[in-house]
Design a protein around this motif. Sequence first.
Motif, PDB file in Angstrom:
ATOM      1  N   ARG A 134     -12.578  -0.180   1.591  1.00 55.10           N
ATOM      2  CA  ARG A 134     -13.337   0.610   2.559  1.00 55.10           C
ATOM      3  C   ARG A 134     -12.529   1.748   3.183  1.00 55.10           C
ATOM      4  N   ARG A 135     -11.228   1.590   3.269  1.00 57.32           N
ATOM      5  CA  ARG A 135     -10.405   2.560   3.985  1.00 57.32           C
ATOM      6  C   ARG A 135      -9.827   3.606   3.046  1.00 57.32           C
ATOM      7  N   PRO A 136      -9.817   4.880   3.477  1.00 57.47           N
ATOM      8  CA  PRO A 136      -9.250   5.939   2.624  1.00 57.47           C
ATOM      9  C   PRO A 136      -7.736   5.813   2.459  1.00 57.47           C
ATOM     10  N   GLU A 137      -7.079   5.077   3.369  1.00 66.62           N
ATOM     11  CA  GLU A 137      -5.629   4.905   3.260  1.00 66.62           C
ATOM     12  C   GLU A 137      -5.233   4.023   2.085  1.00 66.62           C
ATOM     13  N   THR A 138      -6.149   3.187   1.599  1.00 68.51           N
ATOM     14  CA  THR A 138      -5.827   2.256   0.517  1.00 68.51           C
ATOM     15  C   THR A 138      -5.813   2.999  -0.812  1.00 68.51           C
ATOM     16  N   VAL A 139      -4.617   3.097  -1.405  1.00 70.65           N
ATOM     17  CA  VAL A 139      -4.486   3.815  -2.683  1.00 70.65           C
ATOM     18  C   VAL A 139      -4.210   2.865  -3.842  1.00 70.65           C
ATOM     19  N   LEU A 140      -3.863   1.624  -3.545  1.00 68.26           N
ATOM     20  CA  LEU A 140      -3.676   0.609  -4.585  1.00 68.26           C
ATOM     21  C   LEU A 140      -4.264  -0.694  -4.061  1.00 68.26           C
ATOM     22  N   ALA A 141      -5.377  -1.087  -4.666  1.00 67.99           N
ATOM     23  CA  ALA A 141      -6.127  -2.249  -4.206  1.00 67.99           C
ATOM     24  C   ALA A 141      -5.894  -3.439  -5.135  1.00 67.99           C
ATOM     25  N   PRO A 142      -6.363  -4.639  -4.755  1.00 69.37           N
ATOM     26  CA  PRO A 142      -6.134  -5.825  -5.582  1.00 69.37           C
ATOM     27  C   PRO A 142      -6.773  -5.737  -6.958  1.00 69.37           C
ATOM     28  N   SER A 143      -6.055  -6.224  -7.963  1.00 69.04           N
ATOM     29  CA  SER A 143      -6.591  -6.348  -9.320  1.00 69.04           C
ATOM     30  C   SER A 143      -5.713  -7.345 -10.070  1.00 69.04           C
ATOM     31  N   ILE A 144      -6.201  -7.821 -11.221  1.00 67.59           N
ATOM     32  CA  ILE A 144      -5.429  -8.771 -12.019  1.00 67.59           C
ATOM     33  C   ILE A 144      -4.125  -8.119 -12.480  1.00 67.59           C
ATOM     34  N   GLY A 145      -3.013  -8.819 -12.248  1.00 68.25           N
ATOM     35  CA  GLY A 145      -1.716  -8.314 -12.683  1.00 68.25           C
ATOM     36  C   GLY A 145      -1.047  -7.383 -11.701  1.00 68.25           C
ATOM     37  N   GLU A 146      -1.729  -7.028 -10.611  1.00 67.69           N
ATOM     38  CA  GLU A 146      -1.161  -6.121  -9.609  1.00 67.69           C
ATOM     39  C   GLU A 146      -0.699  -6.954  -8.427  1.00 67.69           C
ATOM     40  N   ASP A 147       0.621  -6.959  -8.154  1.00 64.21           N
ATOM     41  CA  ASP A 147       1.171  -7.837  -7.125  1.00 64.21           C
ATOM     42  C   ASP A 147       1.313  -7.168  -5.765  1.00 64.21           C
ATOM     43  N   CYS A 148       1.130  -5.857  -5.703  1.00 63.51           N
ATOM     44  CA  CYS A 148       1.290  -5.129  -4.448  1.00 63.51           C
ATOM     45  C   CYS A 148       0.035  -4.352  -4.109  1.00 63.51           C
ATOM     46  N   CYS A 149      -0.081  -3.994  -2.834  1.00 62.05           N
ATOM     47  CA  CYS A 149      -1.051  -2.982  -2.427  1.00 62.05           C
ATOM     48  C   CYS A 149      -0.258  -1.814  -1.859  1.00 62.05           C
ATOM     49  N   ALA A 150      -0.909  -0.668  -1.726  1.00 63.34           N
ATOM     50  CA  ALA A 150      -0.227   0.499  -1.183  1.00 63.34           C
ATOM     51  C   ALA A 150      -1.168   1.258  -0.265  1.00 63.34           C
ATOM     52  N   LEU A 151      -0.608   1.704   0.861  1.00 62.53           N
ATOM     53  CA  LEU A 151      -1.369   2.460   1.856  1.00 62.53           C
ATOM     54  C   LEU A 151      -0.721   3.825   2.030  1.00 62.53           C
ATOM     55  N   ASN A 152      -1.538   4.870   2.025  1.00 60.88           N
ATOM     56  CA  ASN A 152      -1.051   6.232   2.250  1.00 60.88           C
ATOM     57  C   ASN A 152      -1.011   6.492   3.742  1.00 60.88           C
ATOM     58  N   LEU A 153       0.202   6.622   4.291  1.00 61.50           N
ATOM     59  CA  LEU A 153       0.374   6.860   5.722  1.00 61.50           C
ATOM     60  C   LEU A 153       1.037   8.217   5.913  1.00 61.50           C
ATOM     61  N   ASP A 154       0.208   9.241   5.913  1.00 63.63           N
ATOM     62  CA  ASP A 154       0.677  10.620   6.106  1.00 63.63           C
ATOM     63  C   ASP A 154       1.682  11.056   5.046  1.00 63.63           C
ATOM     64  N   GLY A 155       1.386  10.725   3.793  1.00 63.24           N
ATOM     65  CA  GLY A 155       2.212  11.210   2.681  1.00 63.24           C
ATOM     66  C   GLY A 155       3.037  10.136   2.032  1.00 63.24           C
ATOM     67  N   ASP A 156       3.863   9.439   2.811  1.00 58.79           N
ATOM     68  CA  ASP A 156       4.624   8.324   2.241  1.00 58.79           C
ATOM     69  C   ASP A 156       3.711   7.123   2.055  1.00 58.79           C
ATOM     70  N   LEU A 157       4.061   6.270   1.114  1.00 63.31           N
ATOM     71  CA  LEU A 157       3.265   5.083   0.864  1.00 63.31           C
ATOM     72  C   LEU A 157       3.945   3.856   1.464  1.00 63.31           C
ATOM     73  N   CYS A 158       3.159   3.049   2.171  1.00 64.23           N
ATOM     74  CA  CYS A 158       3.604   1.740   2.628  1.00 64.23           C
ATOM     75  C   CYS A 158       3.147   0.733   1.583  1.00 64.23           C
ATOM     76  N   VAL A 159       4.090   0.049   0.957  1.00 61.55           N
ATOM     77  CA  VAL A 159       3.798  -0.905  -0.113  1.00 61.55           C
ATOM     78  C   VAL A 159       4.000  -2.314   0.436  1.00 61.55           C
ATOM     79  N   VAL A 160       3.010  -3.188   0.206  1.00 65.99           N
ATOM     80  CA  VAL A 160       3.036  -4.529   0.792  1.00 65.99           C
ATOM     81  C   VAL A 160       2.743  -5.564  -0.286  1.00 65.99           C
ATOM     82  N   SER A 161       3.453  -6.697  -0.221  1.00 64.48           N
ATOM     83  CA  SER A 161       3.191  -7.799  -1.134  1.00 64.48           C
ATOM     84  C   SER A 161       3.383  -9.117  -0.401  1.00 64.48           C
TER      85      SER A 161
END
Length: 328
Positions: free
Chosen positions: A22-49
């Motif tokens: 739902r959020r425009p900040e989410t640039v990498l969402a859950p999927s099979i084989g993907e262990d991280c998500c990524a959020l666009n925070l003013d250019g740099d990406l915050c990567v979370v696992s």
Amino acid sequence: MNIGKLPNSLLEKLVINSIETRRPETVLAPSIGEDCCALNLDGDLCVVSTDPITAADENAGILSVLISLNDLAASGAEPVGVLTTILLPPEATEEYIGKLFSNINKTCRDAGIDVLGGHTEVTDSVKRTIIVTTAIGRTAGSRLIRSDGAMTGDSILMTKSAGLEGTAIICADKKRSLSGILEPSEICEGIGFISEISVVREGLASAVPGTHAMHDITEGGVLGAVWEICRASGKGAVIESDNIPVREITKKICRHFEIDPMKLISSGSMLIICENSASYDLIEKLNQMGILCSRIGQITDEPGVYLKREGVVIEIGEPEADEIYKVL
């Protein structure tokens, strides 16, 4: 249900398909084989696992940090800190809890990251300690490596050797069972494999042009990781069994417990999918860093993962419960 990770088919059916972005900040969402998500925070990406530790005991604190940092490394992200949730059985002692946190703190200190928070609770809902760690990192958008980027003709590279984490856990938690199978010095050496569990160095070094996908090799082992990369990318693969390094201690353990080292949890090894022309330089670069890197196969256009073993070609299906659960 079988013990271990939820099978990918059920994970997709029951979990992934129900998630909405739902959020425009989410640039990498859950999927099979993907262990991280990524959020666009003013250019740099915050990567979370986030990842749990359920199959280890003696080294649980160390592993809880390293396996989550490895997920960040597979995305090319620099780790910043972790949050850790610990659920303890009623019989846990103050000494045990103190040692657990000491190992967590030391591992974070060695990695140059902070413990950012978490939750600690004693509950009769668990029979053994469960640790869930959330790792947070950062990277520039141009350096983000996904699991779904494999391309036809790419080389499949693997660092270190198969079954590192599984070997360390089994040697630490099953010393008595291994008496007579391994020498005391070999058991100590196997436990020492935990010092090789981090893949942060190779992950950051491999996040370069020409690298199309990375995946740290966890539950399901080498074959499971290849299957997940191919599933995420809509590709296939041919793997050369003889090219997959396996330590002699791991071979002895696997023969004794009748398990497959290529399906044994292998944190400490990174799967790197890169252009064939770039693979030679990357292998040399990692080897010069003191990190063994081997070419174990190739990405194909036709779906299906195939293993060549002793002249026989075997199709590899969806990963089942990790081999370590047959031992523990």
